[in-house]
Design an enzyme around this catalytic site. Sequence first.
Site, PDB file in Angstrom:
ATOM      1  N   GLU A 330       0.829  -1.167  -0.033  1.00 10.06           N
ATOM      2  CA  GLU A 330      -0.032  -0.196  -0.092  1.00 10.06           C
ATOM      3  C   GLU A 330       0.926   1.436   0.059  1.00 10.06           C
ATOM      4  O   GLU A 330       0.416   2.455  -0.482  1.00 10.06           O
ATOM      5  CB  GLU A 330      -0.934  -0.125   1.074  1.00 10.06           C
ATOM      6  CG  GLU A 330      -2.062   1.020   1.176  1.00 10.06           C
ATOM      7  CD  GLU A 330      -3.171   0.795   2.051  1.00 10.06           C
ATOM      8  OE1 GLU A 330      -4.104   0.367   1.864  1.00 10.06           O
ATOM      9  OE2 GLU A 330      -2.849   0.996   3.314  1.00 10.06           O
ATOM     10  N   HIS A 359       7.910 -27.405   1.927  1.00 10.12           N
ATOM     11  CA  HIS A 359       7.165 -28.209   1.447  1.00 10.12           C
ATOM     12  C   HIS A 359       5.886 -27.793   0.655  1.00 10.12           C
ATOM     13  O   HIS A 359       4.869 -28.532   0.120  1.00 10.12           O
ATOM     14  CB  HIS A 359       6.598 -29.204   2.656  1.00 10.12           C
ATOM     15  CG  HIS A 359       7.560 -29.881   3.634  1.00 10.12           C
ATOM     16  ND1 HIS A 359       8.318 -31.127   2.901  1.00 10.12           N
ATOM     17  CD2 HIS A 359       7.918 -29.319   4.555  1.00 10.12           C
ATOM     18  CE1 HIS A 359       9.080 -31.133   4.110  1.00 10.12           C
ATOM     19  NE2 HIS A 359       9.045 -30.432   4.925  1.00 10.12           N
ATOM     20  N   LYS A 460     -12.589   2.402  -3.384  1.00  9.00           N
ATOM     21  CA  LYS A 460     -13.804   2.634  -2.616  1.00  9.00           C
ATOM     22  C   LYS A 460     -14.587   3.156  -3.400  1.00  9.00           C
ATOM     23  O   LYS A 460     -15.971   3.075  -3.263  1.00  9.00           O
ATOM     24  CB  LYS A 460     -13.225   3.465  -1.451  1.00  9.00           C
ATOM     25  CG  LYS A 460     -12.409   2.839  -0.373  1.00  9.00           C
ATOM     26  CD  LYS A 460     -12.032   3.713   0.920  1.00  9.00           C
ATOM     27  CE  LYS A 460     -11.265   3.012   1.874  1.00  9.00           C
ATOM     28  NZ  LYS A 460     -10.824   4.091   2.763  1.00  9.00           N
TER      29      LYS A 460
END
Length: 532
Positions: A330, A359, A460
């Site tokens: 950000e 793994h 937004k």
Amino acid sequence: MNLPDYSPNNSSLQWERFSELLWHNEELGLWVDISRMNVNEHELKELKPIFQKAFEAMNSLEKGSMANIDEERMVGHYWLRNPDLAPSRDISKLIANQISQIEQFTTSILSGDIRSDAGELFTDVLWIGIGGSGLGPLLLIESLQELNKGLKFHFLDNVDPIGIDKKLELLQSKLSTTLFVVVSKSGGTPEPQIAMDQARHVVETNGKNWPTRSVAITMCNSLLDNKAKQENWLKTFDLPDWVGGRTSITGAVGLLPLGLIDSDLKSFLLGASKMDELTRNNELLDNPAALMAMAWYSSGSAKGLKDMVVLPYRDSLEVFSRYLQQLVMESLGKKNDREGNIVFQGLSVYGNKGSTDQHAYVQQLRDGINNFFVTFIEVLTNNESPCLNNKLPGDYLSGFMQGTRLALSDSNRQSLTITLKTFDPLSLGALIALFERTVGLYAELININAYHQPGVEAGKKAAADILNLQLQIEDILSDYSNYSIEQISTRLSSSNSESIYFILRNLVFNNKYSAKGSWKNPSSLIFKREKL
């Protein structure tokens, strides 16, 4: 200085390089090793004058310069752990008073001096916050909470209706002893507002009082602040406008959860403050954040061309890579530099924990595309696990980390290593502050603003536009007539048929409307509101 180049296949030269570049602080018990990053002596010399400008910029920021130009705000998270640094006495007092209030409040909650309205001890916390308002507290709880100590935490950090229902159902029998904490800087962010409304509905439909068990962390005079004060909530704490969500962890957003799990919040602040001091050093090789910023810069050719894979070899740091995702991405993911030039900067971050990842995707890290560097994080001190069959878990964990580091080097894959002597509030505070300063310095090197987030704001706004479009669609369908997507688009004078399709699909599968036709052929679909 005669620094050998990165030489993974020459142990003698690599040892010399390691010795030259290793940073260590005895008080914090912390090491930073960038010797396996592709930094060379030429770059060191070339970057010195650029770093001096970066140091000056950080100094100016700490003194209260208008670092967030877009919002005309100072950036003051460094003051949170050292109030004396704040540019005014009023801010210093505000910070010191809030730390004291948090200590008093959390002590009273744990001791039972503050109880629920039924006279019971609080046992649980439902923490409602998104982004930095949720990730920071989650990191602290997962990292530092000891077994059977403090309150039990639950998090609402999304508006997934199934997730919300599960959390609230889990707390159904504990509503009378649950503390509800709502975090929203502006007080108007939709996600925490929606989650709060859902939680409040459950509390009140079960005959409980919301204000007497609720706490707000928000800006003074925000919508949430005014609501909490009007309704006489249990407590409110200030989230100043000069603190961003992703750097709020040393403010009330982080200190309140630390207090509620009976952890040492003063040590956490001390660790961050001490690291702040160490990373103000203008000597490049004596500043761990500068070393890391230089390594990022060199590895990604100043353009973030390599991802950062975070591998902490400790379960308690499993959330840390997610925390760094927000802090780094950000802050650094920007389209424009400070002069407005299009640069498309950024640094992608992902990871989980070792040795689990050995793994999983370490196979690709060693043998696949070389588009990353690894940040290893290790903790030296272990608990007293029994030695069974001549094996200690801590020895194997350390061996796996060292082995992975060497295996990556053998394939010419870059890595840096951060080592902590112990893991506790002090070292976690220092670790977080180290990355905060690294992000700030790196942003100066690449000439971008690390303290705004126009992309988030654009997201937004786009979401708000979609929700408004849904209201318009539902208004059209309110006459119970049949409509195609094309007809709705025409009525709305909208060319956004794709969004109309997505909205209608969601409405239909949540039993609000009916659809006839083929979902594979959107133009064939006919929608209608059903009468109840």
